[in-house]
Design a protein around this motif. Structure first.
Motif, PDB file in Angstrom:
ATOM      1  N   MET A 279      22.630  53.056  15.034  1.00  0.00           N
ATOM      2  CA  MET A 279      21.310  53.662  15.242  1.00  0.00           C
ATOM      3  C   MET A 279      20.473  53.723  13.965  1.00  0.00           C
ATOM      4  N   PRO A 280      21.037  54.057  12.795  1.00  0.00           N
ATOM      5  CA  PRO A 280      20.198  54.148  11.590  1.00  0.00           C
ATOM      6  C   PRO A 280      19.662  52.782  11.155  1.00  0.00           C
ATOM      7  N   HIS A 281      18.679  52.830  10.265  1.00  0.00           N
ATOM      8  CA  HIS A 281      17.948  51.620   9.854  1.00  0.00           C
ATOM      9  C   HIS A 281      18.261  51.228   8.409  1.00  0.00           C
ATOM     10  N   PRO A 282      19.319  50.452   8.169  1.00  0.00           N
ATOM     11  CA  PRO A 282      19.595  50.013   6.792  1.00  0.00           C
ATOM     12  C   PRO A 282      18.485  49.110   6.249  1.00  0.00           C
ATOM     13  N   GLU A 283      17.792  48.398   7.158  1.00  0.00           N
ATOM     14  CA  GLU A 283      16.745  47.465   6.706  1.00  0.00           C
ATOM     15  C   GLU A 283      15.542  48.193   6.103  1.00  0.00           C
ATOM     16  N   ASN A 284      15.456  49.501   6.366  1.00  0.00           N
ATOM     17  CA  ASN A 284      14.339  50.278   5.832  1.00  0.00           C
ATOM     18  C   ASN A 284      14.731  51.049   4.565  1.00  0.00           C
ATOM     19  N   MET A 285      15.882  50.694   4.004  1.00  0.00           N
ATOM     20  CA  MET A 285      16.315  51.339   2.759  1.00  0.00           C
ATOM     21  C   MET A 285      16.895  50.261   1.861  1.00  0.00           C
ATOM     22  N   THR A 286      16.023  49.352   1.438  1.00  0.00           N
ATOM     23  CA  THR A 286      16.509  48.174   0.722  1.00  0.00           C
ATOM     24  C   THR A 286      15.863  47.995  -0.654  1.00  0.00           C
TER      25      THR A 286
ATOM     26  N   GLY B  63      15.023  54.210  -1.659  1.00  0.00           N
ATOM     27  CA  GLY B  63      16.429  53.979  -1.985  1.00  0.00           C
ATOM     28  C   GLY B  63      16.849  52.596  -1.521  1.00  0.00           C
ATOM     29  N   SER B  64      18.053  52.219  -1.875  1.00  0.00           N
ATOM     30  CA  SER B  64      18.518  50.875  -1.525  1.00  0.00           C
ATOM     31  C   SER B  64      19.922  50.893  -0.925  1.00  0.00           C
ATOM     32  N   ASP B  65      20.285  52.018  -0.319  1.00  0.00           N
ATOM     33  CA  ASP B  65      21.634  52.130   0.231  1.00  0.00           C
ATOM     34  C   ASP B  65      21.888  51.168   1.402  1.00  0.00           C
TER      35      ASP B  65
END
Lengths: 230, 79
Positions: free
Chosen positions: A202-209, A215-217
């Motif tokens: 569900m979370p969005h890793p593509e929006n924390m890059t 952040g870039s997690d």
């Protein structure tokens, strides 16, 4: 890494996913339309992006799961091609039966749009190899239906087989029912299929890059894929 | 032929919407509501005139699309 992103009517995070893939692999993904009946040859990765496919009619992801392209996605997953479903993409994977369980209305009945903490539970996959075991990462969620549900037997099996990828936790990595942001069973934020080549989250890793996004997690997920699928 | 389909959450599946509706009814002064479960109602107009064939078709529709049998039950009325 040869990647493709499926665009459904109502998808809205496909460019975000594309940007994260390009950043990690140096190669821009192809964009496919939901009515396409074939995939480009030699694909390494298929992404089902976030959004509100078909207006979330009937159930989130239910209509998209029956669209023509999904027959090809199912076949590709069966051949071992990596498939990543993010947010609405996770809902579509669940409705298509590519991962077990279902995403229900958030327990709070509210749309939740904020950064959350996740514990990386399983690092033995091509999606998560770049994280440390039990690493706590911060990524955003943005959904009204992310409340993961499966029967106890299925949940036990997922945990026993190490197929829970991420759990909702607090900043210190503590996993309790209170840190399950949307009410998900056993705090599950992401699960693999049995072959571990399909991940729904569900979370969005593509929006924390990158730092500009806060952040870039999320970058390590795409970097892991780029490394596993050169 | 008409098919009327009720889709409801299975017993044991939490229904936060139903709980919120129960709370709203109670706040309106309706007493004695022990539980509310919400669901969906669908009405289909079918060209099929054979009852058994219609039922088989609607059942397949429910299994494939109209209900998610992980969390939902369905009932079909034909007429």
């Amino acid at each position: 890494m040869k990647a493709a992103i499926v665009v459904f009517p109502g998808s809205n995070r496909e460019r975000d996913a594309g940007r994260a893939i390009t950043q990690a692999s140096g190669t821009a993904p192809a964009y496919l339309w939901h009515q396409d009946t074939s995939l480009p040859a030699g694909l390494d990765l298929i992404v089902l992006p976030g959004g509100f496919s078909y207006g979330d009619y009937l159930r989130c992801g239910a209509m998209a799961a029956q669209s023509p392209i999904m027959r090809e996605v199912k076949a590709a997953a069966g051949r071992g091609v990596a498939v990543l479903g993010i947010c609405n993409g996770f809902q579509i994977l669940a409705e298509a039966g590519l991962v077990p369980g279902v995403l229900m209305r958030n327990a709070s009945l509210r749309f939740i749009c904020r950064n959350v903490h996740l514990k990386v539970v399983a690092t033995n996959s091509m999606f998560t190899a770049g994280y440390a075991p039990d690493q706590v990462i911060a990524v955003p969620v943005a959904h009204a239906e992310g409340n993961y549900f499966a029967d106890d037997h299925t949940l036990d099996r997922l945990e026993g087989e190490g197929r829970v990828a991420f759990r909702y936790c607090d900043a210190a990595g503590v996993v309790t029912p209170a840190t399950s942001v949307n009410g998900s069973a056993r705090n599950i934020a992401g699960v693999f299929n049995d072959r571990r080549n399909v991940l729904g989250m569900m979370p969005h890793p593509e929006n924390m890059t990158e730092a500009m996004l806060g952040g870039s997690d999320g970058s390590a997920l795409f970097a892991s894929l780029a490394k596993a699928l050169p | 032929m008409k098919a009327r389909i009720h889709v409801t959450l299975k017993h044991g599946v939490l229904d936060p919407q139903g709980k919120a509706i129960a709370g709203a009814l109670a706040s309106l002064g309706f007493a004695g509501i022990e539980d509310v479960r919400q669901g969906k109602f669908l009405e289909l107009n079918l060209a099929e005139t054979d009852r058994a064939k219609a039922e088989a078709a609607v059942r397949a529709m429910c299994e494939k699309l109209l209900a998610n049998t992980v969390i939902e039950n369905y009932t079909i009325e034909l007429g």
